[in-house]
Enzyme design. Sequence first.
Site, PDB file in Angstrom:
ATOM      1  N   ARG A  57       2.733   1.914  10.230  1.00  0.00           N
ATOM      2  CA  ARG A  57       1.817   2.763   9.923  1.00  0.00           C
ATOM      3  C   ARG A  57       0.237   1.795   9.972  1.00  0.00           C
ATOM      4  O   ARG A  57      -0.033   1.747   8.336  1.00  0.00           O
ATOM      5  CB  ARG A  57       1.634   3.115   8.924  1.00  0.00           C
ATOM      6  CG  ARG A  57       3.395   4.480   9.323  1.00  0.00           C
ATOM      7  CD  ARG A  57       2.961   5.446  10.223  1.00  0.00           C
ATOM      8  NE  ARG A  57       2.729   6.229   9.832  1.00  0.00           N
ATOM      9  CZ  ARG A  57       3.397   7.470   8.990  1.00  0.00           C
ATOM     10  NH1 ARG A  57       4.205   7.605   8.714  1.00  0.00           N
ATOM     11  NH2 ARG A  57       2.653   8.739   9.296  1.00  0.00           N
ATOM     12  N   GLN A 104      -3.961   4.168  13.658  1.00  0.00           N
ATOM     13  CA  GLN A 104      -4.037   4.979  12.871  1.00  0.00           C
ATOM     14  C   GLN A 104      -4.440   6.344  13.850  1.00  0.00           C
ATOM     15  O   GLN A 104      -4.218   7.231  13.773  1.00  0.00           O
ATOM     16  CB  GLN A 104      -5.388   5.058  11.323  1.00  0.00           C
ATOM     17  CG  GLN A 104      -4.582   5.216  10.451  1.00  0.00           C
ATOM     18  CD  GLN A 104      -5.915   5.431   9.867  1.00  0.00           C
ATOM     19  OE1 GLN A 104      -7.309   5.540   9.214  1.00  0.00           O
ATOM     20  NE2 GLN A 104      -5.430   4.274   8.302  1.00  0.00           N
ATOM     21  N   ASP A 161      -1.971   7.211  15.472  1.00  0.00           N
ATOM     22  CA  ASP A 161      -0.656   7.462  14.912  1.00  0.00           C
ATOM     23  C   ASP A 161       0.102   9.452  15.063  1.00  0.00           C
ATOM     24  O   ASP A 161      -0.702  10.038  14.192  1.00  0.00           O
ATOM     25  CB  ASP A 161      -0.703   7.332  13.406  1.00  0.00           C
ATOM     26  CG  ASP A 161       0.442   7.741  12.023  1.00  0.00           C
ATOM     27  OD1 ASP A 161       1.611   8.590  12.393  1.00  0.00           O
ATOM     28  OD2 ASP A 161       0.024   7.202  11.420  1.00  0.00           O
ATOM     29  N   SER A 184       1.273  11.189  11.627  1.00  0.00           N
ATOM     30  CA  SER A 184       0.293  11.567  11.156  1.00  0.00           C
ATOM     31  C   SER A 184      -0.704  12.862  11.308  1.00  0.00           C
ATOM     32  O   SER A 184      -0.909  13.801  10.752  1.00  0.00           O
ATOM     33  CB  SER A 184      -1.075  10.144  10.643  1.00  0.00           C
ATOM     34  OG  SER A 184       0.001   9.426   9.477  1.00  0.00           O
ATOM     35  N   TYR A 235       7.359   3.094   3.446  1.00  0.00           N
ATOM     36  CA  TYR A 235       8.624   4.513   3.780  1.00  0.00           C
ATOM     37  C   TYR A 235       8.973   4.670   2.265  1.00  0.00           C
ATOM     38  O   TYR A 235       8.839   3.666   1.599  1.00  0.00           O
ATOM     39  CB  TYR A 235       9.146   4.591   4.658  1.00  0.00           C
ATOM     40  CG  TYR A 235       8.568   4.913   6.003  1.00  0.00           C
ATOM     41  CD1 TYR A 235       7.796   6.313   5.852  1.00  0.00           C
ATOM     42  CD2 TYR A 235       8.758   3.693   6.335  1.00  0.00           C
ATOM     43  CE1 TYR A 235       7.619   6.832   7.220  1.00  0.00           C
ATOM     44  CE2 TYR A 235       7.723   4.113   8.396  1.00  0.00           C
ATOM     45  CZ  TYR A 235       7.675   5.214   8.245  1.00  0.00           C
ATOM     46  OH  TYR A 235       6.915   6.362   9.506  1.00  0.00           O
TER      47      TYR A 235
HETATM   48  P1  NAD Z   1       7.668  10.343   5.060  1.00  0.00           P
HETATM   49  O1  NAD Z   1       7.883  11.764   6.499  1.00  0.00           O
HETATM   50  O2  NAD Z   1       8.664   9.108   5.670  1.00  0.00           O
HETATM   51  O3  NAD Z   1       8.861  11.714   3.446  1.00  0.00           O
HETATM   52  C1  NAD Z   1       7.677  12.525   3.467  1.00  0.00           C
HETATM   53  C2  NAD Z   1       7.292  12.126   1.831  1.00  0.00           C
HETATM   54  O4  NAD Z   1       8.586  12.443   1.725  1.00  0.00           O
HETATM   55  C3  NAD Z   1       7.061  11.229   1.259  1.00  0.00           C
HETATM   56  O5  NAD Z   1       5.901  10.487   0.094  1.00  0.00           O
HETATM   57  C4  NAD Z   1       8.015  10.174   1.123  1.00  0.00           C
HETATM   58  O6  NAD Z   1       7.901   8.697   0.001  1.00  0.00           O
HETATM   59  C5  NAD Z   1       8.894  11.359  -0.150  1.00  0.00           C
HETATM   60  N1  NAD Z   1      10.174  11.300  -0.227  1.00  0.00           N
HETATM   61  C6  NAD Z   1      11.392  10.136  -0.281  1.00  0.00           C
HETATM   62  N2  NAD Z   1      11.822  10.488  -0.207  1.00  0.00           N
HETATM   63  C7  NAD Z   1      11.867  11.486  -1.791  1.00  0.00           C
HETATM   64  C8  NAD Z   1      12.930  11.571  -2.273  1.00  0.00           C
HETATM   65  N3  NAD Z   1      14.314  11.527  -2.735  1.00  0.00           N
HETATM   66  N4  NAD Z   1      12.085  12.522  -3.644  1.00  0.00           N
HETATM   67  C9  NAD Z   1      10.722  12.557  -3.638  1.00  0.00           C
HETATM   68  N5  NAD Z   1       9.753  11.660  -2.301  1.00  0.00           N
HETATM   69  C10 NAD Z   1      10.443  11.629  -0.991  1.00  0.00           C
HETATM   70  O7  NAD Z   1       6.326  10.149   4.681  1.00  0.00           O
HETATM   71  P2  NAD Z   1       4.949  10.043   6.186  1.00  0.00           P
HETATM   72  O8  NAD Z   1       4.133  11.109   5.422  1.00  0.00           O
HETATM   73  O9  NAD Z   1       5.094   9.774   7.287  1.00  0.00           O
HETATM   74  O10 NAD Z   1       4.146   9.026   5.394  1.00  0.00           O
HETATM   75  C11 NAD Z   1       4.711   7.349   4.871  1.00  0.00           C
HETATM   76  C12 NAD Z   1       4.191   6.424   4.715  1.00  0.00           C
HETATM   77  O11 NAD Z   1       3.167   6.511   5.360  1.00  0.00           O
HETATM   78  C13 NAD Z   1       3.471   7.105   3.248  1.00  0.00           C
HETATM   79  O12 NAD Z   1       3.305   5.207   2.396  1.00  0.00           O
HETATM   80  C14 NAD Z   1       1.580   7.012   3.693  1.00  0.00           C
HETATM   81  O13 NAD Z   1       0.748   7.035   2.732  1.00  0.00           O
HETATM   82  C15 NAD Z   1       1.749   5.792   4.134  1.00  0.00           C
HETATM   83  N6  NAD Z   1       0.938   6.400   6.228  1.00  0.00           N
HETATM   84  C16 NAD Z   1       0.356   5.753   5.832  1.00  0.00           C
HETATM   85  C17 NAD Z   1      -0.997   5.240   7.259  1.00  0.00           C
HETATM   86  C18 NAD Z   1      -2.179   4.620   7.862  1.00  0.00           C
HETATM   87  O14 NAD Z   1      -2.446   4.430   8.342  1.00  0.00           O
HETATM   88  N7  NAD Z   1      -1.984   3.323   6.775  1.00  0.00           N
HETATM   89  C19 NAD Z   1      -0.698   6.856   8.130  1.00  0.00           C
HETATM   90  C20 NAD Z   1       0.001   7.117   7.728  1.00  0.00           C
HETATM   91  C21 NAD Z   1       0.624   7.408   6.287  1.00  0.00           C
END
Ligand code: NAD
Length: 373
Positions: free
Chosen positions: A121, A126, A129, A132, A226
């Site tokens: 990520r 991006q 991705d 996302s 994550y």
């Molecule tokens: P995901 O689908 O893996 O999980 C969804 C959410 O559930 C996450 O925010 C996670 O922290 C939360 N979660 C997990 N266990 C939990 C618990 N026990 N209680 C409460 N919440 C809990 O997450 P995602 O949407 O794929 O995002 C993962 C990461 O990737 C994030 O840090 C996001 O900011 C990052 N991201 C970065 C980019 C980039 O380009 N840099 C793009 C997309 C996402």
Amino acid sequence: MRIGIVKERRDHERRVAATPETVKRYKAMGLEPLVERGAGIAAAIGDEAYEGAGARLVDGPEEALACDILLKVQRPTDDETARLRSGQLLIGMLDPYMNREQVEAYAEKGLTAFAMELLPRTTRAQAMDVLSSQANLAGYRAMVEAMAAYSRVLPMMMTAAGTVTPAKVFVIGAGVAGLQAIATAKRMGAVVTATDVRPAAKEEIESLGAKFVGFIPKDAATAGGYARPLTPEEQAEQARIVAAHLESQDIVVTTAQIPGRKAPRIVTAAMVAAMKPGSVILDMAAESGGNVEGSRPGEMVEIGGVRILGARNLPSKLAPAASILYAKNLSNFVQLLVSKDGKLAIPFDDELVKGTLLTHDGKIVHPNFRPAS
Ligand code: NAD
């Protein structure tokens, strides 16, 4: 080099891996796109649109399955895998953690298989991705479905007949999907709270005008950004806060995931029993084990007047929009793998290739799936 697009044949899948726009891009890359007739129709893309963009239409999946590069939304069916041959590139959401045997089959077949969900990520990634692009739409759709199942209204309404109070919405897990669910509920005028375990998520929740509820355990975010699984003590602390908050909520959308594992169980049957009749819970993690006790993918169960909706492939329910974004993600990724004159030139040292490449040359090459030696 030919690049093939077939109709997706798994249940409840309406998306397609290429659009007329990306067909044009593949042509510009020097590739020859082949599209199975009818491949895009469930995503509202007719055959003539692909043809107009320069694709060759083929009857049935055979010819497209035999292309040098095969683009998929979901992992191939067993029947499709059986028809693939050594040296082909397979690119799609291959769901490798849940389908390890199929990863072995890709290696045995000699496929060069890329699982797009494993893309690091990073900022550079991006535009490719898929998690996302699809989670963003899924979060929106989750809130729309939860609203539709809720038999009251979201915004405050002041009328001559009296005032209707706004709904209270609680979002558990504020990653890409959760943040979009929050934004959608805010647009509808609900009073929104949310929780997560990553420190960055707290700020993001607040930046959308929602209130953070919960606690952030120490070092809860991994290097990849994550969440990590919580310890039993942390789970108990979270359960205490969530249980107290749920009693006053009208709509709850849960999105918590830990990559490669079963989704964490956050809402128990006892918590559901303590909620108000008429409340709605939508469990976006229903297909990966469920955040909510009792949820079932694709079904609505009603317990004590509380409706629990189990999500099933939400991006597919927005197939035209989801396909446009997914197809664009894939075309950006394919661009990385071909040279200027349309030849295959996989940069094996590139972090995005290393991150997604599952199998190559008859072997499982991804460190997370290599058999222990
Ligand atoms: P995901 O689908 O893996 O999980 C969804 C959410 O559930 C996450 O925010 C996670 O922290 C939360 N979660 C997990 N266990 C939990 C618990 N026990 N209680 C409460 N919440 C809990 O997450 P995602 O949407 O794929 O995002 C993962 C990461 O990737 C994030 O840090 C996001 O900011 C990052 N991201 C970065 C980019 C980039 O380009 N840099 C793009 C997309 C996402």
